[in-house]
Design an enzyme around this catalytic site. Structure first.
Site, mmCIF file in Angstrom:
data_model
loop_
_atom_site.group_PDB
_atom_site.id
_atom_site.type_symbol
_atom_site.label_atom_id
_atom_site.label_comp_id
_atom_site.label_asym_id
_atom_site.label_seq_id
_atom_site.Cartn_x
_atom_site.Cartn_y
_atom_site.Cartn_z
ATOM 1 N N PRO A 1 0.887 -1.289 0.127
ATOM 2 C CG PRO A 1 -0.615 -1.508 1.656
ATOM 3 C CD PRO A 1 0.483 -2.013 1.075
ATOM 4 C CG HIS B 1 0.276 -4.901 11.823
ATOM 5 N ND1 HIS B 1 -0.448 -5.906 12.256
ATOM 6 C CD2 HIS B 1 0.245 -3.736 12.741
ATOM 7 C CE1 HIS B 1 -0.828 -5.737 13.513
ATOM 8 N NE2 HIS B 1 -0.457 -4.439 13.933
ATOM 9 C CB SER B 2 4.994 -7.170 6.746
ATOM 10 O OG SER B 2 4.560 -8.365 6.734
ATOM 11 C CB CYS B 3 -0.228 -7.354 4.970
ATOM 12 S SG CYS B 3 -1.220 -7.150 6.487
ATOM 13 C CB THR B 4 -1.360 -2.530 6.456
ATOM 14 O OG1 THR B 4 -0.689 -2.838 7.829
ATOM 15 C CG2 THR B 4 -2.611 -3.302 6.196
#
Length: 192
Positions: free
Chosen positions: A138, A155-158
């Site tokens: 993102p 939170h590596s996905c965000t």
């Protein structure tokens, strides 16, 4: 790419095949040689070279060093801490929050290796994308103050790092970050 490329030849004759306890040495050696020689990616490598040469017509080795070519294709391995700081969004706090100020002050003193470890922890990649942190997907890096966490949480996905609200001094922040870097994955440096 064809589906054949992703199919592995198992050499099984029937569906009820039960592999031996130890694979045949000759077969094992052949498969190991194939992997070491990178034969399984030969088609992809050739397609990449053809496409690359359509765009870049000169001999790259005469114009760029291998490190410069890597920077062009994959981005720099060095982390520009000013770029990271400039492309950060703050949640539940501002850049002027005392914990945030301590965080950046400590990061400015870290080695490239430590910055890469922290970057990987926070984003899933050890370096920012080509073009810098502004190119993250993102689209931003996020720092958040969270009174319910005891250590650094990512939170590596965000692309987010959460910091505890109760860090009182630079030495506490330095200890928190350095302990987290050494013990990545434990309760002080959680990834979720």
């Amino acid at each position: 790419f064809s589906a054949e490329f992703f199919t592995l030849e198992t050499r099984m004759k029937d569906k009820d095949f039960h592999p031996p306890a130890e694979p045949a040495k000759e077969l094992f050696d052949e498969l190991a040689r194939t992997i070491v020689m990178n034969n399984h990616v030969q088609e992809i490598r050739e397609q990449f070279k053809q496409g690359f040469r359509k765009i870049i017509t000169c001999k790259l080795g005469e114009v760029f060093s291998p490190a410069e070519i890597q920077d062009l294709l994959g981005g720099s391995t060095d982390i520009d801490i000013d770029d990271w700081e400039e492309n950060t969004v703050y949640t539940s706090c501002s850049r002027q929050h005392p914990v945030i100020e301590m965080f950046w002050k400590i990061l400015h003193g870290l080695s490239q290796e430590e910055l890469q470890q922290l970057c990987e922890f926070a984003t899933g990649q050890s370096t920012p994308p080509v073009g810098g942190f502004c190119e993250l997907r993102p689209v931003f890096f996020n720092l958040k103050i969270n009174s319910s966490v005891q250590g650094i949480t990512a939170h590596s996905c965000t692309n987010q790092i959460e910091l505890p609200a109760n860090v009182d001094s630079l030495s506490d922040m330095k200890l928190l970050i350095s302990t987290g870097l050494k013990q990545q994955g434990n309760q002080l440096f959680n990834s979720g």
